[in-house]
Write an enzyme that holds these catalytic residues in place. Structure first.
Site, PDB file in Angstrom:
ATOM      1  N   LYS A  84      28.722  -0.109  -6.274  1.00 49.58           N
ATOM      2  CA  LYS A  84      28.514   0.344  -4.889  1.00 49.58           C
ATOM      3  C   LYS A  84      28.066  -0.854  -4.051  1.00 49.58           C
ATOM      4  O   LYS A  84      27.105  -1.544  -4.400  1.00 49.58           O
ATOM      5  CB  LYS A  84      27.432   1.431  -4.907  1.00 49.58           C
TER       6      LYS A  84
HETATM    7  O1  G3P Z   1      24.965   9.122  -1.060  1.00 52.11           O
HETATM    8  C1  G3P Z   1      24.138   8.592  -0.092  1.00 52.11           C
HETATM    9  C2  G3P Z   1      22.853   9.291  -0.048  1.00 52.11           C
HETATM   10  O2  G3P Z   1      22.089   9.045  -1.198  1.00 52.11           O
HETATM   11  C3  G3P Z   1      22.062   9.059   1.168  1.00 52.11           C
HETATM   12  O3  G3P Z   1      21.519  10.275   1.454  1.00 52.11           O
HETATM   13  O4  G3P Z   1      19.891  11.824   2.381  1.00 52.11           O
HETATM   14  O5  G3P Z   1      19.229   9.435   1.958  1.00 52.11           O
HETATM   15  O6  G3P Z   1      20.784  10.024   3.822  1.00 52.11           O
HETATM   16  P1  G3P Z   1      20.280  10.384   2.464  1.00 52.11           P
END
Ligand code: G3P
Length: 215
Positions: A84
């Protein structure tokens, strides 16, 4: 649309895999640190032993050379590791090098269709638009997913769209309707997708009706 689990929590992954609906896992440094460890390698190797599909492991380097070196190491942890990489100029350069070596790359922290177009041209296997984080700042995160799907379809670009930063089941439904190939969801959202109060009421009514005749 396929579902990936967006977590580094091993118990959640084991539970979700048992349901037969998960075809991959995405992690990032925040998710791994949430598990109270800095041993990214051991976490990813454990996940790869549980999940057959792709498991995304994020690089921490910020320059292209460092990303490539780190990407090669992470890709060697298991055959299903996908590296990633954030969408920056360094990230594009690293994506281009790693993808030419046959290493799968998930380009992350994508917030626009232009970024997604560049990621696809650089050879990304996946692009991860962050829906929730755009919604958080008053922009329509799902519109970016729709735009990316439209552009990729228009030019038959093979990069798969992972709707990420999913916060609730409606995000998942909208991602599916938008034509995202994958939604990566936190475990609590997966459970919210399963549950419905009318299902619970229906089960308890079936059981109580059955008990009346089976005494
Ligand atoms: O896949 C990306 C994710 O982990 C980010 O999510 O909720 O931290 O914006 P969030």
């Amino acid at each position: 649309m396929r579902i990936f689990l967006d977590t580094a929590n091993i118990e959640q992954i084991r539970n979700a895999v048992k349901l037969g609906v998960i075809s991959g896992v995405t992690t990032n440094p925040s998710l791994v640190s949430k598990e109270g460890t800095s041993d990214y390698e051991s976490v990813v190797k454990t996940i790869c032993g549980i999940v057959e599909g792709s498991v995304s492991a994020e690089v921490l380097a910020e320059d292209a050379k460092g990303m490539v070196e780190e990407g090669r190491v992470k890709a060697s942890w298991a055959p299903n590791v996908v590296v990633k990489i954030p969408i920056t100029t360094a990230g594009l350069e690293a994506t281009s090098i790693l993808s030419k070596e046959g290493i799968g790359v998930n380009v992350t922290l994508c917030f626009s269709a232009n970024q997604a177009l560049l990621a696809a041209l650089a050879g990304a296997t996946y692009i991860s638009p962050f829906v929730g984080r755009l919604d958080d700042i008053g922009q329509d995160g799902m519109q970016v997913v729709k735009d990316i799907v439209e552009v990729y379809n228009h030019y038959k670009l093979p990069t798969q769209v992972i709707a990420a930063s999913i916060r609730h089941p409606l995000h998942c439904l909208a991602a599916a309707k938008a034509g995202a190939h994958i939604a990566t969801v936190p475990y609590n959202v997966l459970l919210q997708m399963v549950n419905h109060p009318l299902t619970d009421i229906g089960i308890s009514r079936f059981l109580s009706d059955w008990k009346r005749v089976s005494r």
